[in-house]
Design an enzyme around this catalytic site. Structure first.
Site, PDB file in Angstrom:
ATOM      1  N   LYS A 126       1.697   0.082  14.994  1.00  0.00           N
ATOM      2  CA  LYS A 126       3.123   0.066  15.358  1.00  0.00           C
ATOM      3  C   LYS A 126       3.569  -1.129  16.210  1.00  0.00           C
ATOM      4  O   LYS A 126       4.771  -1.404  16.299  1.00  0.00           O
ATOM      5  CB  LYS A 126       3.480   1.355  16.117  1.00  0.00           C
ATOM      6  N   TYR A 171       4.287   6.768   9.808  1.00  0.00           N
ATOM      7  CA  TYR A 171       3.466   5.582   9.517  1.00  0.00           C
ATOM      8  C   TYR A 171       4.291   4.518   8.787  1.00  0.00           C
ATOM      9  O   TYR A 171       4.197   3.331   9.111  1.00  0.00           O
ATOM     10  CB  TYR A 171       2.236   5.972   8.686  1.00  0.00           C
ATOM     11  N   TYR A 215      -9.048   5.340   7.568  1.00  0.00           N
ATOM     12  CA  TYR A 215      -9.145   5.753   8.969  1.00  0.00           C
ATOM     13  C   TYR A 215     -10.227   6.829   9.029  1.00  0.00           C
ATOM     14  O   TYR A 215     -10.080   7.876   8.382  1.00  0.00           O
ATOM     15  CB  TYR A 215      -7.816   6.334   9.455  1.00  0.00           C
ATOM     16  N   PRO A 230      -3.485   0.566  18.830  1.00  0.00           N
ATOM     17  CA  PRO A 230      -3.243   0.067  17.466  1.00  0.00           C
ATOM     18  C   PRO A 230      -3.422   1.101  16.358  1.00  0.00           C
ATOM     19  O   PRO A 230      -3.149   0.809  15.191  1.00  0.00           O
ATOM     20  CB  PRO A 230      -4.270  -1.067  17.307  1.00  0.00           C
ATOM     21  N   HIS A 238       0.847  -1.194   0.000  1.00  0.00           N
ATOM     22  CA  HIS A 238       0.000   0.000   0.000  1.00  0.00           C
ATOM     23  C   HIS A 238       0.880   1.241   0.000  1.00  0.00           C
ATOM     24  O   HIS A 238       1.769   1.364   0.826  1.00  0.00           O
ATOM     25  CB  HIS A 238      -0.896   0.026   1.243  1.00  0.00           C
TER      26      HIS A 238
HETATM   27  P1  RFL Z   1       2.764 -11.449  21.734  1.00  0.00           P
HETATM   28  O1  RFL Z   1       2.282 -11.560  20.312  1.00  0.00           O
HETATM   29  O2  RFL Z   1       1.784 -11.070  22.769  1.00  0.00           O
HETATM   30  O3  RFL Z   1       3.418 -12.850  22.090  1.00  0.00           O
HETATM   31  C1  RFL Z   1       3.751 -13.199  23.417  1.00  0.00           C
HETATM   32  C2  RFL Z   1       3.709 -14.706  23.524  1.00  0.00           C
HETATM   33  O4  RFL Z   1       4.119 -15.088  24.843  1.00  0.00           O
HETATM   34  C3  RFL Z   1       3.243 -16.096  25.326  1.00  0.00           C
HETATM   35  N1  RFL Z   1       3.272 -16.074  26.801  1.00  0.00           N
HETATM   36  C4  RFL Z   1       3.898 -17.002  27.552  1.00  0.00           C
HETATM   37  N2  RFL Z   1       4.585 -18.097  27.203  1.00  0.00           N
HETATM   38  C5  RFL Z   1       5.095 -18.866  28.217  1.00  0.00           C
HETATM   39  N3  RFL Z   1       4.928 -18.574  29.526  1.00  0.00           N
HETATM   40  C6  RFL Z   1       4.237 -17.479  29.917  1.00  0.00           C
HETATM   41  N4  RFL Z   1       4.087 -17.187  31.220  1.00  0.00           N
HETATM   42  C7  RFL Z   1       3.697 -16.635  28.915  1.00  0.00           C
HETATM   43  N5  RFL Z   1       2.959 -15.493  28.928  1.00  0.00           N
HETATM   44  C8  RFL Z   1       2.723 -15.166  27.648  1.00  0.00           C
HETATM   45  C9  RFL Z   1       1.885 -15.715  24.737  1.00  0.00           C
HETATM   46  O5  RFL Z   1       0.987 -16.820  24.696  1.00  0.00           O
HETATM   47  C10 RFL Z   1       2.297 -15.253  23.345  1.00  0.00           C
HETATM   48  O6  RFL Z   1       2.291 -16.304  22.411  1.00  0.00           O
HETATM   49  O7  RFL Z   1       3.995 -10.424  21.857  1.00  0.00           O
HETATM   50  P2  RFL Z   1       5.159 -10.100  20.797  1.00  0.00           P
HETATM   51  O8  RFL Z   1       5.742 -11.361  20.244  1.00  0.00           O
HETATM   52  O9  RFL Z   1       6.013  -9.097  21.440  1.00  0.00           O
HETATM   53  O10 RFL Z   1       4.378  -9.428  19.546  1.00  0.00           O
HETATM   54  C11 RFL Z   1       3.718  -8.208  19.684  1.00  0.00           C
HETATM   55  C12 RFL Z   1       2.531  -8.130  18.697  1.00  0.00           C
HETATM   56  O11 RFL Z   1       1.756  -9.298  18.822  1.00  0.00           O
HETATM   57  C13 RFL Z   1       1.662  -6.897  18.965  1.00  0.00           C
HETATM   58  O12 RFL Z   1       2.473  -5.771  19.211  1.00  0.00           O
HETATM   59  C14 RFL Z   1       0.746  -6.563  17.766  1.00  0.00           C
HETATM   60  O13 RFL Z   1      -0.200  -7.573  17.543  1.00  0.00           O
HETATM   61  C15 RFL Z   1       0.025  -5.231  18.010  1.00  0.00           C
HETATM   62  N6  RFL Z   1      -0.929  -4.889  16.939  1.00  0.00           N
HETATM   63  C16 RFL Z   1      -0.489  -4.340  15.746  1.00  0.00           C
HETATM   64  N7  RFL Z   1       0.829  -4.167  15.515  1.00  0.00           N
HETATM   65  C17 RFL Z   1       1.268  -3.681  14.314  1.00  0.00           C
HETATM   66  O14 RFL Z   1       2.489  -3.526  14.143  1.00  0.00           O
HETATM   67  N8  RFL Z   1       0.409  -3.384  13.277  1.00  0.00           N
HETATM   68  C18 RFL Z   1      -0.930  -3.531  13.426  1.00  0.00           C
HETATM   69  O15 RFL Z   1      -1.673  -3.314  12.467  1.00  0.00           O
HETATM   70  C19 RFL Z   1      -1.431  -4.000  14.698  1.00  0.00           C
HETATM   71  N9  RFL Z   1      -2.750  -4.176  14.898  1.00  0.00           N
HETATM   72  C20 RFL Z   1      -2.295  -5.099  17.125  1.00  0.00           C
HETATM   73  C21 RFL Z   1      -3.186  -4.713  16.085  1.00  0.00           C
HETATM   74  C22 RFL Z   1      -2.795  -5.678  18.300  1.00  0.00           C
HETATM   75  C23 RFL Z   1      -4.150  -5.855  18.454  1.00  0.00           C
HETATM   76  N10 RFL Z   1      -4.584  -6.462  19.673  1.00  0.00           N
HETATM   77  C24 RFL Z   1      -5.629  -7.371  19.783  1.00  0.00           C
HETATM   78  C25 RFL Z   1      -3.779  -6.368  20.863  1.00  0.00           C
HETATM   79  C26 RFL Z   1      -4.556  -4.883  16.225  1.00  0.00           C
HETATM   80  C27 RFL Z   1      -5.040  -5.423  17.421  1.00  0.00           C
HETATM   81  C28 RFL Z   1      -6.532  -5.536  17.548  1.00  0.00           C
HETATM   82  C1  PHB Z   2      -5.338  -4.312  10.988  1.00  0.00           C
HETATM   83  O1  PHB Z   2      -5.467  -4.563   9.768  1.00  0.00           O
HETATM   84  O2  PHB Z   2      -5.569  -5.158  11.852  1.00  0.00           O
HETATM   85  C2  PHB Z   2      -4.912  -2.953  11.403  1.00  0.00           C
HETATM   86  C3  PHB Z   2      -4.507  -2.040  10.445  1.00  0.00           C
HETATM   87  C4  PHB Z   2      -4.118  -0.768  10.825  1.00  0.00           C
HETATM   88  C5  PHB Z   2      -4.149  -0.414  12.149  1.00  0.00           C
HETATM   89  C6  PHB Z   2      -4.544  -1.324  13.123  1.00  0.00           C
HETATM   90  C7  PHB Z   2      -4.928  -2.602  12.747  1.00  0.00           C
HETATM   91  O3  PHB Z   2      -3.802   0.846  12.502  1.00  0.00           O
END
Ligand code: RFL
Ligand code: PHB
Length: 394
Positions: free
Chosen positions: A300, A388, A204, A296, A76
């Site tokens: 980032k 971004y 957005y 989110p 994109h």
């Molecule tokens: P994670 O993915 O939370 O993984 C941590 C892992 O550790 C395990 N764990 C344990 N394992 C053993 N013993 C324990 N005591 C433990 N406690 C926990 C967990 O089960 C898990 O598997 O962290 P990590 O690897 O640092 O990754 C971070 C990302 O997952 C997170 O920052 C992103 O998903 C955030 N996020 C977004 N980031 C982006 O860069 N672009 C996006 O578009 C974006 N959209 C989002 C998001 C996060 C969202 N939610 C639900 C939080 C959209 C959403 C809705």
């Molecule tokens: C997503 O596709 O899950 C998404 C995209 C952009 C954002 C947050 C989440 O800022």
């Protein structure tokens, strides 16, 4: 996979941080074990991030797991911002010289898992009661239970890749942690649906009823979010109510293009800004969500995790190659410098686009004036674009 009792790097958590780190270390001949609380199927099904900065794509390439991403990822070159009844495009490529790649976190997890398994990696799924000891000494120890058997593994370093609710940050004495936090007075309700995206780029939307985001995972899968109240319950949101609300908040032609379809997944997520520093405590490193959370809105979280992993894996490679400790000793400071810039951007995007319960008519008018400024001034749009697409990884 037989469990080992000794390794170089003990990694807690098989999210994107843990698996990327393990994969990159293995490519440089450094041994690790990954201990994950959940099952592989659970981790691969967890729907989260969708937008990758070029720095993250480059790191996945460096890790040798970017082939499918290059085939299936959607590049994109900008986003649309909708407010006050109009749609405004921010052209990242023109303003900041790069785009972003839309590729789901679920797919990254699968690609990394496949690569680690093909490599014969030691990943313990459903590891229970993981605990860490002696990380201020030379030989940290990790204890856990797997299939009913108590086990321990000694290592040189521990990487806390266990997310916001993990055990690693919780094992550090509170006196040694600086916590900075902001909790927002609303949530995001997210829905995945098998329906073609209504737009080539993400939309957005600022609206008096609250923020909305139209995103996607593929040419046939849409991912949508709407801002909801802080205490919102998923059961109050049948699919039809979400589609109706989205149509209202997107408005205009975008709303007309929506083709409703049943949801595949729905979630309510709180919004939080959080930083816990320093990110190194002796032989323990905090990585990704274990050390910092962003709302989110700026996409980032996963990208920050990737930037941490890049710093840490290079620091460990240098240490094992020549005893050079510079990377290890500067990890926290260098990681946090970038983390705070992404914190600022995520807070700013969130504040710009959401409806805050405490906002007066004055605050709301300032928000609209800023949106007008950002979408009409090249300088302001460039600032959004360069943040971004992602600031340099180091
Ligand atoms: P994670 O993915 O939370 O993984 C941590 C892992 O550790 C395990 N764990 C344990 N394992 C053993 N013993 C324990 N005591 C433990 N406690 C926990 C967990 O089960 C898990 O598997 O962290 P990590 O690897 O640092 O990754 C971070 C990302 O997952 C997170 O920052 C992103 O998903 C955030 N996020 C977004 N980031 C982006 O860069 N672009 C996006 O578009 C974006 N959209 C989002 C998001 C996060 C969202 N939610 C639900 C939080 C959209 C959403 C809705
Ligand atoms: C997503 O596709 O899950 C998404 C995209 C952009 C954002 C947050 C989440 O800022």
């Amino acid at each position: 996979m037989s469990a080992k009792e000794r390794t170089q790097v003990g990694i807690i958590g098989a999210g994107p941080s843990g698996l990327m780190l393990s994969q990159l270390l293995a490519r440089h001949g450094i041994d690790s074990i990954v201990l994950e609380r959940q099952s592989r199927a659970y981790v691969e099904a967890r729907i989260r991030a969708g937008v990758l900065e070029q720095g993250t794509v480059d790191l996945l390439e460096e890790a040798g797991v970017a082939d499918r991403l290059h085939r299936e990822g959607l590049v994109h070159d900008g986003i649309e911002i909708s407010f006050a009844g109009g749609m405004h495009r921010i052209d990242f490529r023109e303003l900041a010289g790069a785009g972003v790649t839309v590729y789901g976190q679920t797919e990254i997890q699968k690609d990394l898992n496949d690569a680690r398994v093909a490599d014969g990696a030691c990943i313990v799924w459903e590891a229970e009661d993981v605990s860490i000891e002696n990380f201020h000494g030379a030989q940290p120890l990790i204890r856990y239970r797997s299939e009913g058997v108590e086990r321990k593994v000694s290592c040189d370093f521990i990487a806390g890749c266990d997310g916001f609710h993990g055990v690693c940050r919780a094992s550090i004495s509170p006196a040694n942690l600086d916590i900075h936090e902001r909790v927002y007075p609303f949530t995001w309700l997210g829905m995945l649906a098998e329906t073609p995206p209504i737009s080539e780029e993400l939309i957005y939307a600022h609206h008096e009823r609250g923020f909305a985001l139209f995103s996607m995972r593929s040419p046939t899968l849409s991912r949508l979010y709407i801002q909801c109240d802080a205490d919102e319950k998923l059961e109050n949101w049948p699919d039809q109510r979400i589609w109706d609300e989205l149509r209202l908040r997107l408005g205009g032609e975008a709303a007309e293009r929506i083709q409703e379809s049943p949801s595949i997944e729905k979630v309510v997520a709180p919004l939080r800004s959080f930083v816990a520093g320093p990110m190194r405590h002796g032989q323990l490193f905090l990585v990704g969500d274990a050390a910092h959370i962003v709302p989110p809105t700026g996409a980032k979280g996963l990208n920050l995790a990737a930037a941490d992993v890049r710093l840490l894996y290079r620091a460990l490679v240098d240490f094992y190659a020549s005893g050079d400790k510079f990377g290890i000793e500067s990890y926290s400071e260098r990681a946090l410098r970038r983390v705070w810039k992404a914190q600022r951007f995520s807070w700013w995007m969130t504040t710009l686009l959401h409806r805050f319960p405490e906002h007066s008519s004055y605050d709301q008018s300032i928000q609209l004036a800023e949106l007008d400024y950002v979408t009409s001034s090249k300088a302001a749009a460039t600032s959004l674009a360069e943040n971004y697409i992602g600031l340099p990884f180091d």
